[in-house]
Design an enzyme around this catalytic site. Structure first.
Site, short mmCIF file in Angstrom:
data_model
loop_
_atom_site.label_atom_id
_atom_site.label_comp_id
_atom_site.label_asym_id
_atom_site.label_seq_id
_atom_site.Cartn_x
_atom_site.Cartn_y
_atom_site.Cartn_z
N SER A 144 0.84 -1.20 0.08
CA SER A 144 -0.15 -0.11 -0.11
C SER A 144 0.80 1.26 -0.03
O SER A 144 0.32 2.18 -0.49
CB SER A 144 -0.98 -0.05 1.25
OG SER A 144 -1.83 -1.17 1.20
N HIS A 195 1.01 4.46 4.87
CA HIS A 195 0.66 5.15 3.82
C HIS A 195 1.13 6.61 3.71
O HIS A 195 1.30 7.15 2.63
CB HIS A 195 -0.80 5.25 4.25
CG HIS A 195 -1.66 4.05 4.08
ND1 HIS A 195 -2.80 3.61 4.60
CD2 HIS A 195 -1.29 2.71 3.60
CE1 HIS A 195 -3.35 2.53 4.34
NE2 HIS A 195 -2.00 1.81 3.98
#
Length: 274
Positions: A144, A195
């Site tokens: 991610s 992230h």
């Protein structure tokens, strides 16, 4: 290396189905290679997740630097793999054609390792600022972070778009920041630092010195030319912290929905159902 055994991996089967719907001939070579690599390591993990995830304790203190390479290509479960690889499929198709395969592969490798370093730096800062030693133990896996970095690149090379996040129309320039906060609020088990590390690395490439450094290190190996940034237009998208009680975030990608905005809407709606 060990094989996964036991239950049927519905997420993996759906991922393979979606790839077949797009068609192997329509997927650029590096993007296809990244998909294959992640699927391979899902089916044949090098080690159990606690032994490949990246953290301050494991990466910085214990010097297990190989985790910088292993953590991005290992996933907590089949749905974690599915959501990340569907996002990679879309972003790879968009970016690899612009950046060319050799440079795109270079970006993937550099981003994968650098995001792990930035992630550890963020967790270390949190540990010091909040005086909470648990942050040095937070161990993350998944692709991610790289996807958030690629999102920054995609917005850079396709500027001026307007995206819808939770029903709000937001310039794509800021959509990744809104999505970062929204995902963390809706699904707290995700790795906020992972992230954020991806976004920061993406900005280091588009607005900082990273691109020049990569070019200098590559020398004359790659034939480089910046893709033209098109005119503005309007159009209606990660790493999970490893913990047995946490579920990685994701989004639902229905057949024949291949736009990035559809991916974003389906993912955020999935959060709302949890």
């Amino acid at each position: 290396m060990q094989r996964r055994q036991g239950r049927v991996n519905a997420g993996l089967l759906l991922l393979l189905y979606q790839i077949s719907q797009v068609g192997l001939q329509n997927i650029p070579s590096v993007t296809l290679g990244v998909l294959a690599l992640n699927i391979f390591f899902f089916l044949n993990p090098v080690r159990p997740l606690p032994e490949v995830c990246i953290s301050v304790n494991e990466g910085f203190y214990k010097k297990n630097w190989q985790r910088l390479l292993l953590s991005p290509v290992h996933h907590a479960d089949d749905w974690h793999l599915y959501y990340n690889m569907i996002s990679m499929l879309w972003k790879g198709i968009m970016l690899e054609k612009k950046l060319k395969s050799a440079w795109f592969a270079y970006i993937i490798v550099v981003f994968s390792m650098l995001i792990g370093v930035v992630y550890m730096a963020l967790e270390f800062m949190l540990m010091k600022i909040l005086d909470d030693p648990s942050y040095e133990m937070n161990c993350a896996v998944g692709f991610s972070g790289v996807l958030f970095a690629l999102k920054v690149l995609n917005n850079h090379y396709n500027p001026g778009r307007v995206s819808s996040v939770l029903g709000f129309r937001i310039s794509s320039k800021y959509a990744c920041w809104v999505e970062l906060v929204a995902i963390h609020l809706i699904s707290p088990g995700t790795s906020f630092a992972g992230h954020l590390a991806g976004i920061l690395v993406g900005l280091m490439y588009t607005s900082g010195p990273l691109k020049k450094i990569m070019k200098a290190c590559a020398g004359g190996i790659f034939s480089l030319s910046d893709p033209a940034r098109p005119r503005d237009y309007y159009s209606d998208f990660g790493g999970a912290t490893y913990n047995n009680e946490r579920r990685p975030y994701g989004f639902w990608f229905q057949p024949n929905q291949h736009s990035e905005e559809e991916i974003r809407r389906q993912r955020l709606r999935r959060f709302e159902r949890r």
